[in-house]
Design an enzyme around this catalytic site. Sequence first.
Site, PDB file in Angstrom:
ATOM      1  N   CYS A  19      20.044  22.294  75.891  1.00 23.44           N
ATOM      2  CA  CYS A  19      20.385  21.936  74.810  1.00 23.44           C
ATOM      3  C   CYS A  19      19.186  20.994  74.042  1.00 23.44           C
ATOM      4  O   CYS A  19      18.831  20.247  74.587  1.00 23.44           O
ATOM      5  CB  CYS A  19      21.745  20.889  74.827  1.00 23.44           C
ATOM      6  SG  CYS A  19      22.146  20.075  73.312  1.00 23.44           S
ATOM      7  N   PHE A  20      18.942  21.365  72.935  1.00 21.53           N
ATOM      8  CA  PHE A  20      17.926  20.909  72.116  1.00 21.53           C
ATOM      9  C   PHE A  20      18.213  19.519  71.678  1.00 21.53           C
ATOM     10  O   PHE A  20      17.496  18.583  71.238  1.00 21.53           O
ATOM     11  CB  PHE A  20      17.210  21.714  71.043  1.00 21.53           C
ATOM     12  CG  PHE A  20      16.396  23.131  71.579  1.00 21.53           C
ATOM     13  CD1 PHE A  20      15.067  22.879  71.984  1.00 21.53           C
ATOM     14  CD2 PHE A  20      17.198  24.248  71.875  1.00 21.53           C
ATOM     15  CE1 PHE A  20      14.320  23.883  72.724  1.00 21.53           C
ATOM     16  CE2 PHE A  20      16.285  25.235  72.383  1.00 21.53           C
ATOM     17  CZ  PHE A  20      15.232  25.107  72.646  1.00 21.53           C
TER      18      PHE A  20
END
Length: 275
Positions: free
Chosen positions: A123-124
């Site tokens: 998850c950025f």
Amino acid sequence: MLVLRLLNVVAPAYFLCISLVTFVLQIFLFIPSMFKDPSTTPLFSPALLHGALFLFLSANALGNYVLVIQSSPEDLGKGLNLGKGAEVVADWLDGSRSPGSALPSTHFCRLCARVTQRHDHHCFFTGNCIGSRNMRNFIMFCLYTSLACLDSLVAGMAYISAALSMSFANPLAFLTLLPHSISQFFSGALLSSEMFVILMLYLWLGIGLACAGFCCHQMLLILRGQTRYQVRKGMAVRARPWRENLQEVFGKRWLLGLLMPVLNVGSDYRRQKEK
């Protein structure tokens, strides 16, 4: 890889900036506009209830966001029976160790430089990998973020409706709001603060729907006992009842995690680590 590392830094900063702007607009603009006469406001007025609801949603979203970041993937070689950390890293990097050789769906992320048990995805917006340690907190983060955005959307529409003396009874009114507002803004008939709120309305709608859709998709995978990594790699999973799959992620004290940000207490993964 450089672009991904840059995105891994920019995306969390972007999310925190949006969260701060939302909090400021709610506390200093939307909620005060709901009070017609503060001196005669009853204890359980809609304005106070809305403020309490927004603070509850924001606290849960931010709390679970912090827990997702703090509950990092497994340290290399610790608790996963992968051997010495340096040797494992070398095996993962040169491709001599297959992704499923240590544990099912175990994955080494180059961005995190760590191994994640039951890896789902990177998850950025949190700058972290999502796996067995933080899956429950990630789902709660998506849920409460979507609810907080939709709550801000409703409050913002109420504020714009009062400020511009317009009605949103017609669904097309919201769709045509942005083009009309842009033309009025450049003609000088619309204030910059009102234009900013209108732009935020569409941003809240997009983020709220995206988080809600992602949360529903993630819950469907959990019910099936799968992760996104397993689906992407075509890995076979052992068929189990959906109740066991839910308990593995949310634990027996799922209600506590639904009401307040807590770690994965009571989950099968925690019990395995304690053994």
